[in-house]
Structures are given as C-alpha cells and as structure tokens.
Design an enzyme around this catalytic site. Structure first.
Site, PDB file in Angstrom:
ATOM      1  N   GLU A 124       0.591  -1.192   0.033  1.00  0.00           N
ATOM      2  CA  GLU A 124      -0.059  -0.116   0.013  1.00  0.00           C
ATOM      3  C   GLU A 124       0.906   1.342  -0.052  1.00  0.00           C
ATOM      4  O   GLU A 124       0.823   2.090   1.127  1.00  0.00           O
ATOM      5  CB  GLU A 124      -0.791   0.092   1.284  1.00  0.00           C
ATOM      6  CG  GLU A 124      -1.890  -1.205   1.194  1.00  0.00           C
ATOM      7  CD  GLU A 124      -2.855  -0.901   2.307  1.00  0.00           C
ATOM      8  OE1 GLU A 124      -3.001  -0.200   3.306  1.00  0.00           O
ATOM      9  OE2 GLU A 124      -4.050  -1.926   2.372  1.00  0.00           O
ATOM     10  N   GLU A 154      -5.010  -8.905   0.859  1.00  0.00           N
ATOM     11  CA  GLU A 154      -5.485  -8.507   2.077  1.00  0.00           C
ATOM     12  C   GLU A 154      -6.776  -8.655   1.917  1.00  0.00           C
ATOM     13  O   GLU A 154      -7.310  -7.810   1.092  1.00  0.00           O
ATOM     14  CB  GLU A 154      -5.080  -7.431   2.741  1.00  0.00           C
ATOM     15  CG  GLU A 154      -3.591  -7.568   3.407  1.00  0.00           C
ATOM     16  CD  GLU A 154      -3.250  -5.919   4.000  1.00  0.00           C
ATOM     17  OE1 GLU A 154      -4.138  -5.217   4.389  1.00  0.00           O
ATOM     18  OE2 GLU A 154      -2.029  -5.643   4.066  1.00  0.00           O
TER      19      GLU A 154
HETATM   20  C1  FCB Z   1      -4.144  -2.360   5.703  1.00  0.00           C
HETATM   21  C2  FCB Z   1      -2.847  -2.508   6.176  1.00  0.00           C
HETATM   22  C3  FCB Z   1      -2.561  -3.415   7.263  1.00  0.00           C
HETATM   23  C4  FCB Z   1      -3.617  -3.673   8.386  1.00  0.00           C
HETATM   24  C5  FCB Z   1      -4.940  -3.609   7.569  1.00  0.00           C
HETATM   25  C6  FCB Z   1      -6.209  -3.495   8.644  1.00  0.00           C
HETATM   26  O1  FCB Z   1      -4.414  -1.090   5.173  1.00  0.00           O
HETATM   27  O2  FCB Z   1      -1.919  -3.000   4.977  1.00  0.00           O
HETATM   28  O3  FCB Z   1      -1.399  -2.970   7.672  1.00  0.00           O
HETATM   29  O4  FCB Z   1      -3.372  -2.281   9.103  1.00  0.00           O
HETATM   30  O5  FCB Z   1      -5.084  -2.494   6.765  1.00  0.00           O
END
Ligand code: FCB
Length: 460
Positions: free
Chosen positions: A165, A362
């Site tokens: 990110e 994620e």
């Molecule tokens: C994402 C991040 C990760 C975590 C999640 C909940 O944006 O990559 O580090 O904090 O959110």
C-alpha cells in the site's frame, strides 16, 4: 461448488512492525518514535514494542499456521531491524539470524513465504536525517537495503514485494495526518509518492539485474470508486477519485507510465514533482511479475458540493457519500460491505492491465473484542459473522477466475490479531485472538472453515 485452481494460495498476511515486537532491534522505525513522543495518539496507549512477539514465538506460530492449512504467508522484513548502518548497508547479525530462521521454518513446513520490503516502516534515523522518502537519497538507501535482503534470502524466497500500500504513507504522513511525520503538504505528498514509485522501480530492476529469476511484485490497495449516479458530474468525481487513489500507482507500476490526466491536474495546481529523465526510463523499464491487491471497502463518491479554495488533497474533486442501499459492518465504524468490488477489481486488472497474475493479498473483516465475544465451551471464539462475509467475498473471486482472471490466491488479514497502527488492538482481524496480557493465541471458529477450504481447494 466453488473450486479453485490447483496450487491456489491460501494463507494470511501480516507485517514486521505489526507482529514482531522491537526486541533486539538496534534501529527503530517512525512507529517506535511516534509512540514514544505521543503515546496518547494510540488507542489504549499500546505501542509496537511487544505486539505478537513473533520475534520470539515464530516457531510456535508457524505450527499454528499449519493448523489452518496455510500453503503461503506474507510478512515483511523491517528495514530498521535488518540494517545496522543505513548509509553503508551493514546488516545486523541477529536480524539476519531471525529472518533466516523464520523463513526456513516456513519453508520447512510447506508454507511459501511472500516477503515484503516496506510496510509503512521508515527508520526514524532516515526520517530525521533526510525526511524519509521526501528525499531521493533515501530512495538510494532503500535500494541498498533491498539488495541486502535479496543477497541474504533471495536463494529461498520465491515471491518478493517492494511495497505494501505505497499510497498509505503518502496519505497518512503528508495529507491526512495518521502517520508520522504528520505533515499536511500536498506538494511534498506528490514528491513522496513519486519517490516511492521510483524506489519501487529501481528495486524491481535491481532484482532482475542481479540475476534473480523468481518473482517480484507490489501490493496495492485498490479501492474501486463508485459514482452516486450516472450523472456526468458524479461520473467525473468517481473518475478523479480513481485517478488519484488507484491509477496513480497502478499505471506507473504496471504500465511504466503515469496517467496523463493526473500529470496535467498536478501541473495545474503547481504540484508536479521533481523528475529526471533517466528516472522515467527506470520506471518504464521496471516490470513486475505479479500484483498483490488489498481490499476492504468500496469508495462511494459524488460531485463536489462546495468548491475548496485551493487543492489540499484529492477531495478537491469529489465528496464522499454513504450508499443508502449499502450493507454495513456494525463492528467497524459501519464500513460498507460490498463483495462485488472484488469482481470489479479482477475485471479491471483483466481488461486494463493485461490480466497480470495477481492475488488477493489482504481481505479482512474487523471485529472488536466485544463483538467476537469470549471463548465458548468448545474452546473457540465464535466469529461466524466473519465466515459468512468471507464466503461471499471468495465467491466473487471464484466468479472472476471462471471468467479468465489470473488470480492465484487469497490471503486474509491477518494471522494472529496484530497491532494496527494508531488503532493498536481495537480492531481484531485474526484467525487467532491475541490475549494481550498473557500473549496466548486463541483459535477463532472462522479458522476451521478456512482450514477446510485450504485443504480441499474448494468450498460449497
Ligand atoms: C491495511 C494495512 C495493514 C492493516 C490493515 C487492517 O490497510 O496494509 O497493515 O493495518 O489495513
């Protein structure tokens, strides 16, 4: 029946700062520093010193991963842990031992490590001395760090990612005040974004130049922008949000060039970064082998109602709105739940980015301790709410794959409840609960469902 391609990745993701703890770490990141000077900014005043204590418990943790049938797992190497002297690239021997043993333990247990190099964790030394990624000197030092990581672990690690990110440190540190150095400066934000893209490209090129033949990619948080209506003004608002938040990184990192519209808009506001021609060549040349995508919530936008006097951030071009027909997660600030976004992301990659191999790096459903409840009689924490929603998201991925998307895996955020920056441990996402007092890991019910899916490679 929802069947996944053979060898599909099932696992979870975490990061160094959020899981390791700072034990035996000579250098510290901006997170240690920020917590030290302003602990009250972090929920319950919990900092990154101990967190999951993975530094000490990684062996036990890898065996817990096996219980959930992970075949892959992502974490990051902390720059501030691995490197002792940032200017020369001298490494810290204890960190080499730790990461080496951790990676070996994963491989020995049939879990493919995906190793990320930057997860919001600028060393405080480099932030203080040079302004972190504000400065191209730090781009160079990041390349040195990456080189050390490749030399040390490149024989075993088959999947590398440069940044997680990368837009978030720009937003947090330079626009919206949720990361150190807490500046609000759009001009600097653009320079930092550009420098990060440059750092990414240089590292990708270096990996290939050094003769490594495995895969290198990047992880982007791609939040589709949905317009309120098909009205021209709403459409244009969504276009601008997409340009700033998705295409800003997607295009240079996947296509090797910046979106023209974005460059023009930045120029109009006198925000263009300092660019050298050779850098653009470097960016053009860098080709990632795969993409990781993080997705949590959709972005709902509408036409701007009251014009800002000057550009402070991308909301100059749009307003947010709440979808009146949306479904929301009552356990996390009413976040909208919109699984179809995953299908839309997959289609976008398929149609506009050459169907590059990608994985969902994620996806997570936040719950707090209260909503997850206490341990039930069977010894588990009942988070069935999570399973139902994950199932819906998985179905969208499956649908996209059926239609030809080259998605090769799903990683859930996260493995053991971990430290979530300013939110510390308020929002829980893990397959295992972390008891903050004892450090014990307690299994949640959702992990049983996931373990079955991972084992069978399908679900019904
Ligand atoms: C994402 C991040 C990760 C975590 C999640 C909940 O944006 O990559 O580090 O904090 O959110």
């Amino acid at each position: 029946m929802y069947n996944f391609p053979k060898g599909f990745f099932f696992g979870a993701a975490t990061s160094g700062v959020q899981s390791e703890g700072s034990k035996n770490q000579i250098n510290k990141s901006i997170w240690n520093h920020w917590f030290q000077i302003e602990p009250e900014k972090f929920i319950d005043e919990i900092g990154p010193e101990i967190v999951c204590d993975t530094y000490n418990k990684f062996k036990e943790d890898v065996s817990l991963m096996k219980e959930v049938n992970f075949n892959s797992f992502r974490t990051s190497i902390q720059w501030a842990r691995l490197i002792k002297d940032f200017e020369t690239g001298e490494v810290c021997e204890d960190a080499v031992r730790f990461y080496s043993e951790y990676i070996d333990e994963l491989i020995k247990n049939g879990i493919e490590p995906i190793i990320n190099l930057y997860h919001f964790d600028m060393p405080i030394y480099l932030q203080d001395k040079y302004g972190g990624f504000e400065n191209k000197k730090v781009v160079q030092l990041f390349v040195l760090f990456a080189q050390k990581a490749f030399e040390l672990f490149g024989d075993r690690v088959k999947y590398w990612t440069t940044f997680n990110e990368p837009i978030v440190p720009v937003e947090g540190g330079y626009l919206y005040n949720f990361h150190y150095p807490n500046k609000k400066d759009p001009k600097l934000a653009v320079q930092v974004a550009y420098n990060i893209i440059l750092a990414h490209s240089k590292v990708v090129n270096l990996y290939k130049e050094l003769g490594f033949t495995k895969q290198i990619g990047v992880i982007l948080n791609l939040t589709p922008s949905y317009p309120r209506s098909q009205n021209e003004k709403d459409l244009s608002a969504a276009y601008m949000a997409d340009l700033f938040f998705n295409r800003s990184f997607l295009d240079p990192m996947l296509k090797g060039e910046f979106p023209k519209d974005l460059c023009e808009v930045l120029k109009e506001h006198n925000l263009s970064p300092e660019i050298e021609k050779t850098e653009l060549e470097e960016i053009k040349k860098s080709k990632v082998d795969f993409l990781g995508v993080n997705y949590y919530v959709p972005r709902r936008v509408k036409a701007k109602e009251i014009k800002d006097e000057k550009f402070e951030n991308p909301e100059y071009y749009f307003d947010y709105y709440i979808n009146p027909e949306g479904r929301f997660n009552p356990y996390r600030d009413n976040n909208e739940i919109h699984p179809v976004a995953l299908y839309d992301i997959a289609k976008n990659i398929q149609e506009n980015y050459n169907n590059i191999p990608w994985y969902l790096a994620e996806i997570g459903i936040a719950m707090d301790l209260e909503s997850e409840g206490s341990i039930s009689e069977d010894g588990f924490i009942d988070d069935t709410f999570r399973t139902e929603l994950m199932r819906e998201h998985f179905i969208q991925i499956h649908k996209a794959i059926e239609e030809g998307s080259s998605c090769f895996g799903i990683h859930q955020w996260t493995f053991i409840d971990c430290w979530s920056w300013m939110n510390s441990f308020k929002r829980r996402y893990g397959f295992y609960r972390l008891d903050l007092v004892t450090g014990k890991r307690i299994k949640k019910k959702h992990s049983i469902w996931f373990a079955e899916v991972a084992k069978k490679n399908y679900f019904k």
